[in-house]
Design a protein around this motif. Structure first.
Motif, PDB file in Angstrom:
ATOM      1  N   LEU A 195      -4.656  -2.171  -3.756  1.00 47.34           N
ATOM      2  CA  LEU A 195      -6.093  -2.445  -3.035  1.00 47.34           C
ATOM      3  C   LEU A 195      -6.738  -3.735  -3.654  1.00 47.34           C
ATOM      4  O   LEU A 195      -7.763  -3.862  -3.175  1.00 47.34           O
ATOM      5  CB  LEU A 195      -6.953  -1.306  -3.128  1.00 47.34           C
ATOM      6  CG  LEU A 195      -6.667   0.074  -2.692  1.00 47.34           C
ATOM      7  CD1 LEU A 195      -7.320   1.253  -2.941  1.00 47.34           C
ATOM      8  CD2 LEU A 195      -6.455  -0.239  -1.280  1.00 47.34           C
ATOM      9  N   ASP A 251      -9.101   3.257   3.022  1.00 44.14           N
ATOM     10  CA  ASP A 251      -8.611   3.364   1.500  1.00 44.14           C
ATOM     11  C   ASP A 251      -9.641   3.085   0.428  1.00 44.14           C
ATOM     12  O   ASP A 251      -9.680   3.643  -0.480  1.00 44.14           O
ATOM     13  CB  ASP A 251      -7.219   2.420   1.431  1.00 44.14           C
ATOM     14  CG  ASP A 251      -6.467   2.728   2.269  1.00 44.14           C
ATOM     15  OD1 ASP A 251      -5.640   3.691   1.804  1.00 44.14           O
ATOM     16  OD2 ASP A 251      -6.050   2.089   3.028  1.00 44.14           O
ATOM     17  N   LEU A 252     -10.354   2.078   0.446  1.00 47.75           N
ATOM     18  CA  LEU A 252     -11.531   1.927  -0.762  1.00 47.75           C
ATOM     19  C   LEU A 252     -12.411   2.793  -0.456  1.00 47.75           C
ATOM     20  O   LEU A 252     -13.115   3.098  -1.652  1.00 47.75           O
ATOM     21  CB  LEU A 252     -11.956   0.440  -0.411  1.00 47.75           C
ATOM     22  CG  LEU A 252     -10.789  -0.707  -0.954  1.00 47.75           C
ATOM     23  CD1 LEU A 252     -11.403  -2.284  -0.240  1.00 47.75           C
ATOM     24  CD2 LEU A 252     -11.022  -0.835  -2.399  1.00 47.75           C
ATOM     25  N   ILE A 298      -8.086  -2.441   4.938  1.00 45.42           N
ATOM     26  CA  ILE A 298      -8.013  -1.359   4.080  1.00 45.42           C
ATOM     27  C   ILE A 298      -9.240  -0.730   3.559  1.00 45.42           C
ATOM     28  O   ILE A 298      -9.521  -0.022   2.758  1.00 45.42           O
ATOM     29  CB  ILE A 298      -7.352  -1.723   2.802  1.00 45.42           C
ATOM     30  CG1 ILE A 298      -8.397  -2.802   2.091  1.00 45.42           C
ATOM     31  CG2 ILE A 298      -6.136  -2.522   2.779  1.00 45.42           C
ATOM     32  CD1 ILE A 298      -7.998  -3.687   0.764  1.00 45.42           C
ATOM     33  N   ARG A 349       0.846  -1.269  -0.059  1.00 47.28           N
ATOM     34  CA  ARG A 349       0.110   0.149  -0.001  1.00 47.28           C
ATOM     35  C   ARG A 349       0.670   1.466   0.037  1.00 47.28           C
ATOM     36  O   ARG A 349       0.266   2.534  -0.520  1.00 47.28           O
ATOM     37  CB  ARG A 349      -0.866  -0.154   1.366  1.00 47.28           C
ATOM     38  CG  ARG A 349      -2.182   1.042   1.270  1.00 47.28           C
ATOM     39  CD  ARG A 349      -3.058   0.802   0.076  1.00 47.28           C
ATOM     40  NE  ARG A 349      -3.888   1.740  -0.349  1.00 47.28           N
ATOM     41  CZ  ARG A 349      -4.007   2.437  -1.411  1.00 47.28           C
ATOM     42  NH1 ARG A 349      -2.777   2.381  -2.338  1.00 47.28           N
ATOM     43  NH2 ARG A 349      -4.690   3.611  -1.628  1.00 47.28           N
TER      44      ARG A 349
END
Length: 392
Positions: free
Chosen positions: A136, A155-156, A152, A128
């Motif tokens: 991802l 992040d998504l 994550i 990452r």
């Protein structure tokens, strides 16, 4: 501070007064309120707040299935490995923004889940830290909505925000959070000098040594890491916490007439006036929902490291009834130093930690730049920092 255990640190608190404390080991580089540091997972607070402001604006629904991000529509559950290789299942439940915010969508981190570490190695999934879009492309490790797994998801969520707004995540954060709060230092990537990172190695005799660590997110990310790629100053992060505490924009501490920072030795207020001005960050209904414990009791559980160079095992303060809100970890019982139920706390992989206590009207943060996460000495200092804050 035992110089071989921690690099430079900086502690900030805001409540009845606002203070700054720092310590630097012999020969080390100091941290100040204006040193650019890696926020790591402190970044999640910025992305979560932007998402919630978009909810208020009618651009994001917390509970509608996400259909405009291909990976979230097509992702499978990695149920394990057998002699023939990986085993998968198709999820029955669509992923929502609420799940991504509360880490219940089924995603994890490879440094906490050995299954994901193996998958990343076998499929050449980049780290990452690379901020590449392919970083991802990890599978789920649980059915969405059935358990808490730190990973994550934020992040998504940043990818979802980009799809909804048609802009980069940095531009979205700038529009909805950073510019309104005057957080001028905060960006994806350091864009110049930043506090050096360190790794800590422990030995069998109980000693520990620090070594330089080459870890730096790119200034021009292919896919900005809303869960861990932001850099900025401690001063600006405390400004964010004060805004959350007041649910409005703080005064700029560098405005004309604001007091200059002072050291802990002087006992003088630092970082400017604690006074708060500005429009509410969130509507009253959403503000209350954002702070509320979202999960069944017991879902937020201890994490075991799958990569000891990145993190220790961790279980923060189980006796305070850890849960998860839409902004981060929340406590359902009074903390050991009087943090009232419904407070906010979270941390960054580089051993930086913060809290917000709405009932007692205080907040604080501890910054270091060192791996692995959940260093016992750093956690003890964070606990001592909160213990110094006067509460009735």
């Amino acid at each position: 501070m035992e110089s071989r255990r921690l690099p430079a640190l900086l502690a900030l608190t805001a409540g009845r007064e606002t203070y700054s404390f720092s310590a630097t080991p012999p020969g080390g580089e100091s941290l100040s309120e204006d040193t650019v540091v890696w926020y790591a997972s402190l970044s999640k607070t910025f992305t979560a707040l932007a998402a919630l402001r978009l909810v208020d604006a009618g651009l994001l629904d917390l509970d509608a299935p996400i259909t405009d991000v291909t990976h979230l529509r097509e992702v499978r559950i990695l149920t394990g490995y057998d002699a023939s290789g990986a085993r998968y299942a198709v999820p029955r439940t669509p992923i929502t923004a609420r799940m991504l915010l509360t880490h219940t969508a089924g995603f994890g981190y490879d440094f906490l889940e050995s299954r994901l570490g193996r998958y990343a190695r076998e499929h050449a999934v980049p780290s990452r830290v690379s901020s590449r879009a392919a970083s991802l492309e990890l599978p789920l490790i649980a059915e969405p909505g059935t358990q808490w797994n730190y990973g994550i998801g934020i992040d998504l969520l940043g990818v979802v925000l980009e799809a909804r707004c048609g802009e980069t995540l940095e531009r979205i954060l700038r529009t909805w959070v950073l510019d309104p709060l005057g957080l001028d230092s905060v960006r994806f990537g350091p864009h110049g000098p930043a506090a050096p990172m360190h790794s800590r190695t422990r030995y069998e005799d109980g000693s520990a040594r620090l070594a330089p660590l080459d870890l730096r997110y790119p200034d021009d990310p292919e896919q900005a890491a809303g869960g861990g790629g932001l850099y900025g100053t401690p001063r600006d992060f405390l400004r964010l916490l004060r805004a959350l505490l007041a649910d409005s924009a703080p005064q700029r501490s560098n405005a004309p007439g604001s007091p200059a920072p002072h050291s802990a030795d002087s006992g003088s207020p630092a970082l400017g006036s604690p006074g708060i001005t500005g429009a509410p960050l969130l509507s009253p209904v959403l503000s209350a929902e954002a702070r509320r414990a979202q999960l069944p009791a017991g879902w937020v559980s201890p994490r075991r490291s799958a990569l000891p160079t990145s993190t220790e095992d961790w279980d923060f303060i189980p006796e305070q009834g850890d849960n998860w809100s839409l902004l981060g970890m929340t406590n359902t019982r009074t903390g050991p130093h009087g943090r009232a139920p419904g407070g906010l706390m979270w941390a960054g992989l580089c051993n930086s930690y913060f809290w917000v206590d709405w009932e007692n009207r205080d907040c604080g943060a501890l910054f270091t730049q060192m791996l692995p996460f959940a260093d016992p000495c750093a956690l003890e200092l964070f606990s001592l920092l909160e213990a110094t804050v006067p509460r009735t």
